[in-house]
Design an enzyme around this catalytic site. Sequence first.
Site, PDB file in Angstrom:
ATOM      1  N   ILE A  14      65.942-135.919  13.637  1.00 49.64           N
ATOM      2  CA  ILE A  14      66.248-134.651  14.306  1.00 49.64           C
ATOM      3  C   ILE A  14      65.005-134.033  14.958  1.00 49.64           C
ATOM      4  CG2 ILE A  14      65.990-133.100  12.298  1.00 49.64           C
ATOM      5  CD1 ILE A  14      68.680-132.987  15.075  1.00 49.64           C
ATOM      6  N   LYS A  90      69.333-127.239   8.772  1.00 49.63           N
ATOM      7  CA  LYS A  90      70.540-127.113   7.962  1.00 49.63           C
ATOM      8  C   LYS A  90      70.690-128.367   7.106  1.00 49.63           C
ATOM      9  CE  LYS A  90      73.446-129.705   8.837  1.00 49.63           C
ATOM     10  NZ  LYS A  90      73.793-131.162   9.067  1.00 49.63           N
ATOM     11  N   ASP A 168      77.529-133.117   5.135  1.00 51.56           N
ATOM     12  CA  ASP A 168      76.363-132.919   6.010  1.00 51.56           C
ATOM     13  C   ASP A 168      76.837-132.571   7.423  1.00 51.56           C
ATOM     14  OD1 ASP A 168      73.293-133.301   6.616  1.00 51.56           O
ATOM     15  OD2 ASP A 168      74.383-134.438   8.129  1.00 51.56           O
TER      16      ASP A 168
HETATM   17  P1  NAP Z   1      65.678-138.398   8.626  1.00 50.49           P
HETATM   18  O1  NAP Z   1      65.602-139.059   9.947  1.00 50.49           O
HETATM   19  O2  NAP Z   1      66.008-139.183   7.446  1.00 50.49           O
HETATM   20  O3  NAP Z   1      64.252-137.654   8.552  1.00 50.49           O
HETATM   21  C1  NAP Z   1      63.845-136.787   7.601  1.00 50.49           C
HETATM   22  C2  NAP Z   1      62.363-137.022   7.398  1.00 50.49           C
HETATM   23  O4  NAP Z   1      62.023-136.245   6.285  1.00 50.49           O
HETATM   24  C3  NAP Z   1      62.042-138.455   7.060  1.00 50.49           C
HETATM   25  O5  NAP Z   1      61.757-139.210   8.204  1.00 50.49           O
HETATM   26  C4  NAP Z   1      60.861-138.324   6.115  1.00 50.49           C
HETATM   27  O6  NAP Z   1      59.639-138.485   6.842  1.00 50.49           O
HETATM   28  C5  NAP Z   1      60.917-136.874   5.629  1.00 50.49           C
HETATM   29  N1  NAP Z   1      61.057-136.797   4.171  1.00 50.49           N
HETATM   30  C6  NAP Z   1      60.322-136.014   3.361  1.00 50.49           C
HETATM   31  N2  NAP Z   1      60.632-136.211   2.090  1.00 50.49           N
HETATM   32  C7  NAP Z   1      61.596-137.139   2.088  1.00 50.49           C
HETATM   33  C8  NAP Z   1      62.305-137.785   1.051  1.00 50.49           C
HETATM   34  N3  NAP Z   1      62.030-137.533  -0.245  1.00 50.49           N
HETATM   35  N4  NAP Z   1      63.250-138.702   1.388  1.00 50.49           N
HETATM   36  C9  NAP Z   1      63.493-139.007   2.674  1.00 50.49           C
HETATM   37  N5  NAP Z   1      62.810-138.418   3.705  1.00 50.49           N
HETATM   38  C10 NAP Z   1      61.871-137.509   3.399  1.00 50.49           C
HETATM   39  O7  NAP Z   1      66.734-137.189   8.632  1.00 50.49           O
HETATM   40  P2  NAP Z   1      67.214-136.300   9.864  1.00 50.49           P
HETATM   41  O8  NAP Z   1      68.454-136.906  10.437  1.00 50.49           O
HETATM   42  O9  NAP Z   1      66.083-135.985  10.759  1.00 50.49           O
HETATM   43  O10 NAP Z   1      67.698-135.019   9.048  1.00 50.49           O
HETATM   44  C11 NAP Z   1      66.797-134.108   8.478  1.00 50.49           C
HETATM   45  C12 NAP Z   1      67.474-132.768   8.306  1.00 50.49           C
HETATM   46  O11 NAP Z   1      67.949-132.334   9.590  1.00 50.49           O
HETATM   47  C13 NAP Z   1      68.702-132.827   7.391  1.00 50.49           C
HETATM   48  O12 NAP Z   1      68.793-131.656   6.639  1.00 50.49           O
HETATM   49  C14 NAP Z   1      69.880-132.937   8.379  1.00 50.49           C
HETATM   50  O13 NAP Z   1      71.069-132.416   7.849  1.00 50.49           O
HETATM   51  C15 NAP Z   1      69.341-132.093   9.529  1.00 50.49           C
HETATM   52  N6  NAP Z   1      69.956-132.425  10.822  1.00 50.49           N
HETATM   53  C16 NAP Z   1      70.085-133.727  11.230  1.00 50.49           C
HETATM   54  C17 NAP Z   1      70.730-134.000  12.427  1.00 50.49           C
HETATM   55  C18 NAP Z   1      70.893-135.413  12.944  1.00 50.49           C
HETATM   56  O14 NAP Z   1      71.596-135.611  13.941  1.00 50.49           O
HETATM   57  N7  NAP Z   1      70.262-136.418  12.391  1.00 50.49           N
HETATM   58  C19 NAP Z   1      71.245-132.970  13.207  1.00 50.49           C
HETATM   59  C20 NAP Z   1      71.032-131.664  12.798  1.00 50.49           C
HETATM   60  C21 NAP Z   1      70.407-131.395  11.606  1.00 50.49           C
HETATM   61  P3  NAP Z   1      58.366-139.129   6.092  1.00 50.49           P
HETATM   62  O15 NAP Z   1      58.859-140.344   5.356  1.00 50.49           O
HETATM   63  O16 NAP Z   1      57.435-139.461   7.225  1.00 50.49           O
HETATM   64  O17 NAP Z   1      57.852-138.073   5.175  1.00 50.49           O
END
Ligand code: NAP
Length: 307
Positions: A14, A90, A168
Amino acid sequence: MKPIKIGIVGVGKIVRDQHLPALAGNGDFELVCAASRNASIDGIANFATIESMLEGVADLDAVSLCMPPQYRYDAARKALEAGKHVFMEKPPGATVREVEDLIDLAEQKGVSLFASWHSRYAPAVEAAKEFLAATRIRSARIVWKEDVRRWHPNQDWIWQAGGLGVFDPGINALSIATHILSPMYVTKAALQFPANKDAPVAAEIDFRTAQGTPVKMELDWLQTGPQSWDIHADTDAGEMVLSSGGAKLAINGEAVHEQPEREYPALYERFAQIIRDDHSDVDLAPLQHVADAFMLGRRIAVEPFYD
Ligand code: NAP
Protein backbone atom coordinates in the site's frame (compact mmCIF):
# COMPACT_ATOMS: atom_id res chain seq x y z
CA MET A 1 3.53 27.27 6.14
CA LYS A 2 6.52 24.91 6.47
CA PRO A 3 5.77 21.39 5.18
CA ILE A 4 5.08 18.69 7.76
CA LYS A 5 8.10 16.36 7.86
CA ILE A 6 6.77 12.82 7.72
CA GLY A 7 8.21 9.30 7.94
CA ILE A 8 6.62 6.04 6.74
CA VAL A 9 6.79 2.80 8.73
CA GLY A 10 6.24 -0.62 7.08
CA VAL A 11 7.08 -0.23 3.41
CA GLY A 12 4.90 -2.73 1.55
CA LYS A 13 2.22 -2.87 -1.12
CA ILE A 14 0.00 0.00 0.00
CA VAL A 15 2.94 2.34 0.57
CA ARG A 16 4.19 1.87 -3.00
CA ASP A 17 0.73 1.84 -4.61
CA GLN A 18 -0.81 4.78 -2.75
CA HIS A 19 1.16 6.57 -0.02
CA LEU A 20 4.19 7.54 -2.10
CA PRO A 21 2.20 9.04 -5.01
CA ALA A 22 -0.22 10.81 -2.62
CA LEU A 23 2.63 12.35 -0.61
CA ALA A 24 4.52 13.34 -3.78
CA GLY A 25 1.47 15.34 -4.87
CA ASN A 26 0.83 17.10 -1.56
CA GLY A 27 2.85 20.24 -0.75
CA ASP A 28 1.77 20.14 2.92
CA PHE A 29 4.08 17.16 3.50
CA GLU A 30 7.75 16.40 2.96
CA LEU A 31 8.61 12.69 3.12
CA VAL A 32 11.99 12.59 4.87
CA CYS A 33 12.45 9.02 6.16
CA ALA A 34 11.18 5.47 6.31
CA ALA A 35 11.51 2.51 8.67
CA SER A 36 11.16 -1.01 7.29
CA ARG A 37 13.00 -4.25 8.02
CA ASN A 38 13.32 -5.43 4.43
CA ALA A 39 12.55 -2.47 2.21
CA SER A 40 13.70 1.09 1.59
CA ILE A 41 12.57 4.19 -0.30
CA ASP A 42 15.02 5.91 -2.66
CA GLY A 43 16.21 9.44 -1.89
CA ILE A 44 15.34 9.62 1.81
CA ALA A 45 16.86 8.39 5.09
CA ASN A 46 16.06 4.70 5.71
CA PHE A 47 16.04 2.83 9.03
CA ALA A 48 15.32 -0.76 10.06
CA THR A 49 13.11 0.12 13.03
CA ILE A 50 10.77 2.88 14.15
CA GLU A 51 12.93 3.42 17.26
CA SER A 52 16.05 4.16 15.19
CA MET A 53 14.02 6.42 12.88
CA LEU A 54 12.57 8.45 15.76
CA GLU A 55 16.05 8.80 17.27
CA GLY A 56 17.77 9.53 13.96
CA VAL A 57 15.48 12.26 12.60
CA ALA A 58 15.16 14.86 15.31
CA ASP A 59 12.87 17.30 13.46
CA LEU A 60 10.34 14.70 12.30
CA ASP A 61 6.73 15.95 12.78
CA ALA A 62 4.58 12.95 11.80
CA VAL A 63 4.57 9.25 10.91
CA SER A 64 2.38 7.03 8.73
CA LEU A 65 2.00 3.52 10.10
CA CYS A 66 1.50 1.08 7.21
CA MET A 67 2.44 -2.26 8.77
CA PRO A 68 -0.18 -5.01 9.39
CA PRO A 69 -2.68 -4.13 12.15
CA GLN A 70 -1.29 -6.60 14.72
CA TYR A 71 1.89 -4.48 14.95
CA ARG A 72 0.35 -1.00 14.76
CA TYR A 73 -0.20 -0.33 18.47
CA ASP A 74 3.43 -0.62 19.62
CA ALA A 75 4.62 1.60 16.78
CA ALA A 76 1.86 4.15 17.38
CA ARG A 77 2.62 4.31 21.09
CA LYS A 78 6.32 4.95 20.41
CA ALA A 79 5.54 7.68 17.88
CA LEU A 80 2.98 9.40 20.12
CA GLU A 81 5.31 9.24 23.11
CA ALA A 82 7.94 10.94 20.95
CA GLY A 83 5.40 13.73 20.26
CA LYS A 84 4.68 12.87 16.61
CA HIS A 85 1.35 13.16 14.78
CA VAL A 86 0.24 9.69 13.70
CA PHE A 87 -1.56 8.50 10.54
CA MET A 88 -2.76 4.89 10.94
CA GLU A 89 -3.57 2.71 7.93
CA LYS A 90 -6.85 0.83 8.24
CA PRO A 91 -7.73 -1.02 10.39
CA PRO A 92 -6.34 1.27 13.12
CA GLY A 93 -5.49 -1.66 15.40
CA ALA A 94 -6.04 -5.29 16.23
CA THR A 95 -8.41 -4.53 19.13
CA VAL A 96 -10.83 -1.72 19.95
CA ARG A 97 -9.39 -1.03 23.39
CA GLU A 98 -5.83 -0.54 22.17
CA VAL A 99 -6.98 2.21 19.81
CA GLU A 100 -8.90 3.91 22.62
CA ASP A 101 -5.66 3.88 24.59
CA LEU A 102 -3.91 5.62 21.68
CA ILE A 103 -6.66 8.27 21.53
CA ASP A 104 -5.98 9.09 25.21
CA LEU A 105 -2.22 9.19 24.66
CA ALA A 106 -2.52 11.51 21.63
CA GLU A 107 -4.64 13.86 23.70
CA GLN A 108 -2.15 13.83 26.60
CA LYS A 109 0.71 14.54 24.20
CA GLY A 110 -1.18 17.29 22.31
CA VAL A 111 -0.69 15.64 18.90
CA SER A 112 -3.11 14.47 16.20
CA LEU A 113 -4.10 10.83 15.70
CA PHE A 114 -5.79 9.85 12.43
CA ALA A 115 -7.58 6.55 11.80
CA SER A 116 -7.61 6.64 8.01
CA TRP A 117 -10.61 4.90 6.43
CA HIS A 118 -9.68 5.25 2.77
CA SER A 119 -12.97 3.94 1.34
CA ARG A 120 -14.87 6.76 3.03
CA TYR A 121 -13.07 9.08 0.61
CA ALA A 122 -14.24 7.20 -2.49
CA PRO A 123 -15.78 9.66 -4.97
CA ALA A 124 -19.51 8.83 -4.69
CA VAL A 125 -19.73 8.26 -0.92
CA GLU A 126 -20.81 11.80 0.01
CA ALA A 127 -23.44 11.80 -2.76
CA ALA A 128 -24.82 8.49 -1.41
CA LYS A 129 -24.92 9.92 2.12
CA GLU A 130 -26.87 12.96 0.89
CA PHE A 131 -29.32 10.81 -1.06
CA LEU A 132 -30.00 8.54 1.94
CA ALA A 133 -30.32 11.41 4.40
CA ALA A 134 -33.25 12.77 2.36
CA THR A 135 -35.29 9.56 2.28
CA ARG A 136 -36.37 6.54 4.35
CA ILE A 137 -34.31 3.38 4.03
CA ARG A 138 -36.38 0.16 4.07
CA SER A 139 -33.43 -2.23 3.95
CA ALA A 140 -29.78 -2.30 2.89
CA ARG A 141 -27.41 -4.97 1.63
CA ILE A 142 -23.63 -4.85 1.57
CA VAL A 143 -21.99 -7.23 -0.92
CA TRP A 144 -18.18 -7.32 -0.77
CA LYS A 145 -16.82 -10.26 -2.76
CA GLU A 146 -13.30 -10.39 -4.14
CA ASP A 147 -10.53 -12.81 -5.03
CA VAL A 148 -7.97 -12.98 -2.22
CA ARG A 149 -5.44 -14.66 -4.52
CA ARG A 150 -5.54 -11.63 -6.81
CA TRP A 151 -5.46 -8.84 -4.21
CA HIS A 152 -3.45 -10.33 -1.33
CA PRO A 153 -0.94 -12.82 -2.75
CA ASN A 154 1.52 -14.20 -0.19
CA GLN A 155 0.30 -12.01 2.70
CA ASP A 156 0.59 -14.35 5.68
CA TRP A 157 -0.38 -11.76 8.31
CA ILE A 158 -3.84 -11.36 6.79
CA TRP A 159 -4.69 -15.02 7.59
CA GLN A 160 -3.29 -14.87 11.13
CA ALA A 161 -5.28 -13.96 14.24
CA GLY A 162 -5.76 -10.19 14.21
CA GLY A 163 -5.22 -10.02 10.42
CA LEU A 164 -9.04 -10.04 10.02
CA GLY A 165 -9.16 -12.31 6.95
CA VAL A 166 -12.09 -11.35 4.71
CA PHE A 167 -12.86 -8.50 7.11
CA ASP A 168 -9.70 -6.76 5.87
CA PRO A 169 -11.64 -5.71 2.74
CA GLY A 170 -14.96 -6.01 4.60
CA ILE A 171 -14.00 -3.28 7.05
CA ASN A 172 -13.73 -0.91 4.06
CA ALA A 173 -17.41 -1.59 3.35
CA LEU A 174 -18.20 -0.96 7.00
CA SER A 175 -16.27 2.30 6.96
CA ILE A 176 -18.66 3.47 4.20
CA ALA A 177 -21.79 1.93 5.74
CA THR A 178 -21.17 3.54 9.13
CA HIS A 179 -20.76 6.89 7.36
CA ILE A 180 -23.89 6.77 5.17
CA LEU A 181 -26.39 4.68 7.21
CA SER A 182 -27.92 5.32 10.64
CA PRO A 183 -26.05 3.81 13.59
CA MET A 184 -26.54 0.03 13.56
CA TYR A 185 -25.51 -3.02 15.54
CA VAL A 186 -24.76 -6.67 14.80
CA THR A 187 -27.65 -9.06 15.52
CA LYS A 188 -26.33 -12.29 13.97
CA ALA A 189 -23.20 -13.48 12.20
CA ALA A 190 -21.68 -16.64 10.70
CA LEU A 191 -17.97 -16.72 9.92
CA GLN A 192 -16.33 -19.39 7.73
CA PHE A 193 -12.79 -20.28 8.77
CA PRO A 194 -10.61 -22.47 6.49
CA ALA A 195 -9.41 -25.44 8.54
CA ASN A 196 -5.75 -24.29 8.21
CA LYS A 197 -6.26 -20.54 8.93
CA ASP A 198 -6.97 -18.34 11.94
CA ALA A 199 -9.05 -15.78 10.04
CA PRO A 200 -12.30 -16.11 8.07
CA VAL A 201 -12.58 -16.50 4.29
CA ALA A 202 -16.30 -15.64 4.16
CA ALA A 203 -18.96 -14.23 6.45
CA GLU A 204 -22.61 -13.24 6.63
CA ILE A 205 -23.57 -10.58 9.13
CA ASP A 206 -26.99 -9.17 9.99
CA PHE A 207 -27.25 -5.68 11.43
CA ARG A 208 -30.24 -3.63 12.55
CA THR A 209 -30.40 0.13 12.93
CA ALA A 210 -31.96 1.72 15.99
CA GLN A 211 -35.06 2.37 13.83
CA GLY A 212 -35.27 -1.37 13.04
CA THR A 213 -33.98 -1.19 9.45
CA PRO A 214 -32.34 -4.50 8.49
CA VAL A 215 -28.85 -4.37 6.95
CA LYS A 216 -27.30 -7.57 5.57
CA MET A 217 -23.63 -8.01 4.77
CA GLU A 218 -22.12 -10.76 2.59
CA LEU A 219 -18.35 -11.16 2.47
CA ASP A 220 -16.56 -13.67 0.28
CA TRP A 221 -12.86 -13.89 -0.52
CA LEU A 222 -13.08 -16.60 -3.17
CA GLN A 223 -14.93 -14.62 -5.83
CA THR A 224 -13.31 -15.05 -9.21
CA GLY A 225 -14.49 -13.16 -12.31
CA PRO A 226 -16.27 -9.84 -11.69
CA GLN A 227 -15.51 -8.44 -8.24
CA SER A 228 -18.29 -6.89 -6.10
CA TRP A 229 -17.79 -3.99 -3.73
CA ASP A 230 -21.38 -2.72 -3.55
CA ILE A 231 -23.90 -1.28 -1.10
CA HIS A 232 -27.58 -1.51 -2.09
CA ALA A 233 -30.38 0.37 -0.34
CA ASP A 234 -34.10 0.00 -0.93
CA THR A 235 -35.55 3.41 -0.11
CA ASP A 236 -38.78 5.42 -0.45
CA ALA A 237 -36.97 7.38 -3.19
CA GLY A 238 -35.96 4.26 -5.15
CA GLU A 239 -33.22 1.66 -5.34
CA MET A 240 -29.74 3.03 -4.60
CA VAL A 241 -26.57 1.18 -5.60
CA LEU A 242 -23.21 2.51 -4.47
CA SER A 243 -20.80 0.29 -6.41
CA SER A 244 -17.11 -0.22 -7.21
CA GLY A 245 -16.07 0.38 -3.60
CA GLY A 246 -17.88 3.73 -3.42
CA ALA A 247 -16.78 5.07 -6.82
CA LYS A 248 -20.17 4.95 -8.60
CA LEU A 249 -23.70 5.85 -7.52
CA ALA A 250 -26.85 4.79 -9.34
CA ILE A 251 -30.47 5.50 -8.45
CA ASN A 252 -33.14 3.28 -10.04
CA GLY A 253 -30.50 1.97 -12.47
CA GLU A 254 -29.41 5.43 -13.65
CA ALA A 255 -25.81 6.55 -13.01
CA VAL A 256 -25.91 9.81 -11.08
CA HIS A 257 -22.34 10.14 -9.83
CA GLU A 258 -19.05 8.90 -11.20
CA GLN A 259 -15.73 10.67 -10.77
CA PRO A 260 -12.07 9.63 -10.79
CA GLU A 261 -10.83 7.96 -7.60
CA ARG A 262 -8.53 10.02 -5.30
CA GLU A 263 -8.86 8.34 -1.89
CA TYR A 264 -5.24 8.65 -0.69
CA PRO A 265 -4.70 12.26 -1.82
CA ALA A 266 -7.88 13.08 0.15
CA LEU A 267 -6.62 11.15 3.20
CA TYR A 268 -3.40 13.18 3.32
CA GLU A 269 -5.37 16.43 2.86
CA ARG A 270 -7.48 15.42 5.85
CA PHE A 271 -4.39 14.50 7.91
CA ALA A 272 -2.82 17.94 7.20
CA GLN A 273 -6.09 19.61 8.16
CA ILE A 274 -6.44 17.85 11.54
CA ILE A 275 -2.79 18.64 12.35
CA ARG A 276 -3.43 22.32 11.53
CA ASP A 277 -6.70 22.31 13.54
CA ASP A 278 -5.02 20.57 16.47
CA HIS A 279 -7.42 17.64 16.79
CA SER A 280 -7.68 13.90 16.17
CA ASP A 281 -9.99 11.92 13.88
CA VAL A 282 -10.50 8.35 15.08
CA ASP A 283 -13.84 6.69 14.37
CA LEU A 284 -13.90 3.24 15.91
CA ALA A 285 -17.31 2.16 14.58
CA PRO A 286 -16.05 -0.04 11.68
CA LEU A 287 -13.55 -1.85 13.94
CA GLN A 288 -16.17 -2.27 16.68
CA HIS A 289 -18.58 -3.95 14.21
CA VAL A 290 -15.87 -6.41 13.17
CA ALA A 291 -15.08 -7.16 16.81
CA ASP A 292 -18.80 -7.70 17.48
CA ALA A 293 -19.14 -10.03 14.48
CA PHE A 294 -16.26 -12.12 15.84
CA MET A 295 -17.83 -12.04 19.34
CA LEU A 296 -21.39 -12.91 18.33
CA GLY A 297 -20.71 -14.93 15.20
CA ARG A 298 -21.00 -18.67 14.75
CA ARG A 299 -17.74 -20.23 13.54
CA ILE A 300 -18.04 -22.67 10.65
CA ALA A 301 -15.01 -24.76 9.59
CA VAL A 302 -14.57 -24.97 5.81
CA GLU A 303 -12.01 -26.58 3.53
CA PRO A 304 -8.36 -25.47 3.89
CA PHE A 305 -7.13 -22.52 1.83
CA TYR A 306 -3.91 -22.65 -0.22
CA ASP A 307 -2.49 -19.69 -2.23
P1 NAP B 1 2.22 -5.68 3.07
O1 NAP B 1 2.53 -5.46 1.64
O2 NAP B 1 2.28 -7.03 3.61
O3 NAP B 1 3.21 -4.63 3.78
C1 NAP B 1 3.25 -4.33 5.10
C2 NAP B 1 4.70 -4.08 5.45
O4 NAP B 1 4.72 -3.95 6.84
C3 NAP B 1 5.60 -5.24 5.09
O5 NAP B 1 6.14 -5.10 3.80
C4 NAP B 1 6.64 -5.21 6.19
O6 NAP B 1 7.80 -4.50 5.74
C5 NAP B 1 6.01 -4.38 7.30
N1 NAP B 1 5.89 -5.15 8.55
C6 NAP B 1 6.26 -4.71 9.77
N2 NAP B 1 6.09 -5.65 10.68
C7 NAP B 1 5.60 -6.71 10.03
C8 NAP B 1 5.25 -8.02 10.45
N3 NAP B 1 5.43 -8.41 11.73
N4 NAP B 1 4.76 -8.88 9.53
C9 NAP B 1 4.62 -8.52 8.24
N5 NAP B 1 4.97 -7.27 7.79
C10 NAP B 1 5.46 -6.40 8.69
O7 NAP B 1 0.76 -5.14 3.45
P2 NAP B 1 -0.08 -3.98 2.75
O8 NAP B 1 -0.97 -4.58 1.72
O9 NAP B 1 0.80 -2.85 2.38
O10 NAP B 1 -1.02 -3.61 3.98
C11 NAP B 1 -0.56 -2.88 5.09
C12 NAP B 1 -1.73 -2.20 5.76
O11 NAP B 1 -2.38 -1.35 4.80
C13 NAP B 1 -2.80 -3.17 6.27
O12 NAP B 1 -3.34 -2.71 7.46
C14 NAP B 1 -3.85 -3.16 5.14
O13 NAP B 1 -5.14 -3.47 5.61
C15 NAP B 1 -3.74 -1.71 4.69
N6 NAP B 1 -4.20 -1.50 3.31
C16 NAP B 1 -3.79 -2.32 2.30
C17 NAP B 1 -4.30 -2.13 1.02
C18 NAP B 1 -3.88 -2.99 -0.15
O14 NAP B 1 -4.46 -2.87 -1.23
N7 NAP B 1 -2.87 -3.83 -0.05
C19 NAP B 1 -5.21 -1.11 0.77
C20 NAP B 1 -5.55 -0.25 1.80
C21 NAP B 1 -5.06 -0.45 3.07
P3 NAP B 1 9.25 -4.93 6.30
O15 NAP B 1 9.32 -6.43 6.23
O16 NAP B 1 10.20 -4.25 5.37
O17 NAP B 1 9.31 -4.43 7.71
